[in-house]
Motif scaffolding. Structure first.
Motif, PDB file in Angstrom:
ATOM      1  N   GLY A 105       0.822  -1.194  -0.076  1.00 29.78           N
ATOM      2  CA  GLY A 105      -0.011   0.129   0.023  1.00 29.78           C
ATOM      3  C   GLY A 105       0.773   1.191  -0.066  1.00 29.78           C
ATOM      4  N   HIS A 106       0.341   2.219   0.589  1.00 30.08           N
ATOM      5  CA  HIS A 106       0.993   3.572   0.403  1.00 30.08           C
ATOM      6  C   HIS A 106       1.674   3.803   1.680  1.00 30.08           C
ATOM      7  CE1 HIS A 106      -1.242   4.813  -3.041  1.00 30.08           C
ATOM      8  NE2 HIS A 106      -2.403   4.140  -2.403  1.00 30.08           N
ATOM      9  N   ILE A 107       2.695   4.529   1.524  1.00 29.08           N
ATOM     10  CA  ILE A 107       3.425   5.221   2.853  1.00 29.08           C
ATOM     11  C   ILE A 107       3.096   6.449   3.146  1.00 29.08           C
ATOM     12  CG2 ILE A 107       5.914   5.372   3.794  1.00 29.08           C
ATOM     13  CD1 ILE A 107       6.706   3.044   2.649  1.00 29.08           C
ATOM     14  N   ALA A 108       2.795   6.952   4.236  1.00 33.17           N
ATOM     15  CA  ALA A 108       2.515   8.502   4.802  1.00 33.17           C
ATOM     16  C   ALA A 108       3.573   8.904   5.559  1.00 33.17           C
ATOM     17  CB  ALA A 108       1.309   8.548   5.015  1.00 33.17           C
TER      18      ALA A 108
ATOM     19  N   SER B  97       3.424  20.932  13.698  1.00 30.51           N
ATOM     20  CA  SER B  97       4.834  21.370  14.026  1.00 30.51           C
ATOM     21  C   SER B  97       5.369  21.609  12.501  1.00 30.51           C
ATOM     22  CB  SER B  97       5.589  20.574  15.118  1.00 30.51           C
ATOM     23  OG  SER B  97       4.922  20.379  16.013  1.00 30.51           O
ATOM     24  N   PHE B  98       6.524  22.451  12.772  1.00 31.62           N
ATOM     25  CA  PHE B  98       7.313  22.547  11.586  1.00 31.62           C
ATOM     26  C   PHE B  98       8.066  21.326  11.448  1.00 31.62           C
ATOM     27  CE2 PHE B  98      11.275  23.806   9.396  1.00 31.62           C
ATOM     28  CZ  PHE B  98      10.733  24.408   8.471  1.00 31.62           C
ATOM     29  N   VAL B  99       8.253  20.686  10.254  1.00 34.65           N
ATOM     30  CA  VAL B  99       9.079  19.375  10.243  1.00 34.65           C
ATOM     31  C   VAL B  99       9.410  19.361   8.848  1.00 34.65           C
ATOM     32  CG1 VAL B  99       7.094  17.992   9.638  1.00 34.65           C
ATOM     33  CG2 VAL B  99       8.772  16.850  10.292  1.00 34.65           C
ATOM     34  N   ARG B 100      10.833  18.821   8.761  1.00 31.36           N
ATOM     35  CA  ARG B 100      11.485  18.543   7.353  1.00 31.36           C
ATOM     36  C   ARG B 100      11.856  16.919   7.492  1.00 31.36           C
ATOM     37  NH1 ARG B 100      15.740  23.513   6.958  1.00 31.36           N
ATOM     38  NH2 ARG B 100      14.245  25.209   6.944  1.00 31.36           N
ATOM     39  N   PHE B 101      11.773  16.475   6.233  1.00 28.96           N
ATOM     40  CA  PHE B 101      12.212  14.993   6.002  1.00 28.96           C
ATOM     41  C   PHE B 101      13.159  15.032   4.702  1.00 28.96           C
ATOM     42  CE2 PHE B 101       7.561  14.804   7.213  1.00 28.96           C
ATOM     43  CZ  PHE B 101       7.525  13.784   8.339  1.00 28.96           C
ATOM     44  N   ARG B 102      14.091  14.412   4.864  1.00 23.20           N
ATOM     45  CA  ARG B 102      15.129  14.493   3.658  1.00 23.20           C
ATOM     46  C   ARG B 102      15.731  12.953   3.509  1.00 23.20           C
ATOM     47  NH1 ARG B 102      20.589  17.156   6.030  1.00 23.20           N
ATOM     48  NH2 ARG B 102      21.151  15.459   7.536  1.00 23.20           N
ATOM     49  N   ASN B 103      16.262  12.637   2.348  1.00 23.02           N
ATOM     50  CA  ASN B 103      16.903  11.275   2.101  1.00 23.02           C
ATOM     51  C   ASN B 103      16.082  10.173   2.342  1.00 23.02           C
ATOM     52  OD1 ASN B 103      19.083  12.734   1.429  1.00 23.02           O
ATOM     53  ND2 ASN B 103      20.101  12.720   3.278  1.00 23.02           N
ATOM     54  N   ILE B 104      14.903  10.274   1.915  1.00 27.78           N
ATOM     55  CA  ILE B 104      13.628   9.093   2.188  1.00 27.78           C
ATOM     56  C   ILE B 104      14.284   8.022   1.125  1.00 27.78           C
ATOM     57  CG2 ILE B 104      11.450   8.428   2.053  1.00 27.78           C
ATOM     58  CD1 ILE B 104      10.842  11.634   2.990  1.00 27.78           C
ATOM     59  N   LYS B 105      14.302   6.863   1.502  1.00 25.48           N
ATOM     60  CA  LYS B 105      14.610   5.859   0.642  1.00 25.48           C
ATOM     61  C   LYS B 105      13.749   4.671   1.027  1.00 25.48           C
ATOM     62  CE  LYS B 105      19.428   7.372   0.220  1.00 25.48           C
ATOM     63  NZ  LYS B 105      20.919   7.081   0.580  1.00 25.48           N
TER      64      LYS B 105
END
Length: 103
Positions: free
Chosen positions: A81-84, A90-98
């Motif tokens: 299925g999907h990944i969320a 809150s202020f949030v950042r994501f990076r380098n998602i693999k």
């Protein structure tokens, strides 16, 4: 927040081990890795295992059926299925998602 709501928990099912959690200060990125193999889940936070559990066991079903997910009979049963990614305003950042899928 309850233990089962905090960083690294399998939400409303398995809390993370507080003694092994080492969150970095605000402004720095934490590293998270979730491995699932043959139904066994291992969640690492900053290279330390903070929670492990097995999907779809009697214990797992009991936690799902007697807790927050009792009104959602299909909770956690999908094998694809999907990944969320979620935050709570809150202020949030994501990076380098693999994502890596192994057979």
């Amino acid at each position: 927040l309850e233990d089962w709501q905090q960083t690294g928990a399998n939400y409303a099912m398995h809390p993370a081990d507080h003694d092994k959690k080492n969150l970095l200060p605000v402004g720095e990125f934490n590293s998270s890795e979730i491995r699932v193999k043959n139904g066994h889940v291992t969640h690492l936070l900053n290279a330390k295992i903070i929670v492990e559990y097995d999907l779809w066991t009697d214990e797992w079903h009991k936690l799902a059926q007697n807790g927050k997910w009792k009104d959602y009979p299909g909770y956690g049963l999908a094998k694809s299925g999907h990944i969320a990614l979620q935050d709570h305003g809150s202020f949030v950042r994501f990076r380098n998602i693999k994502l890596k899928v192994e057979d």
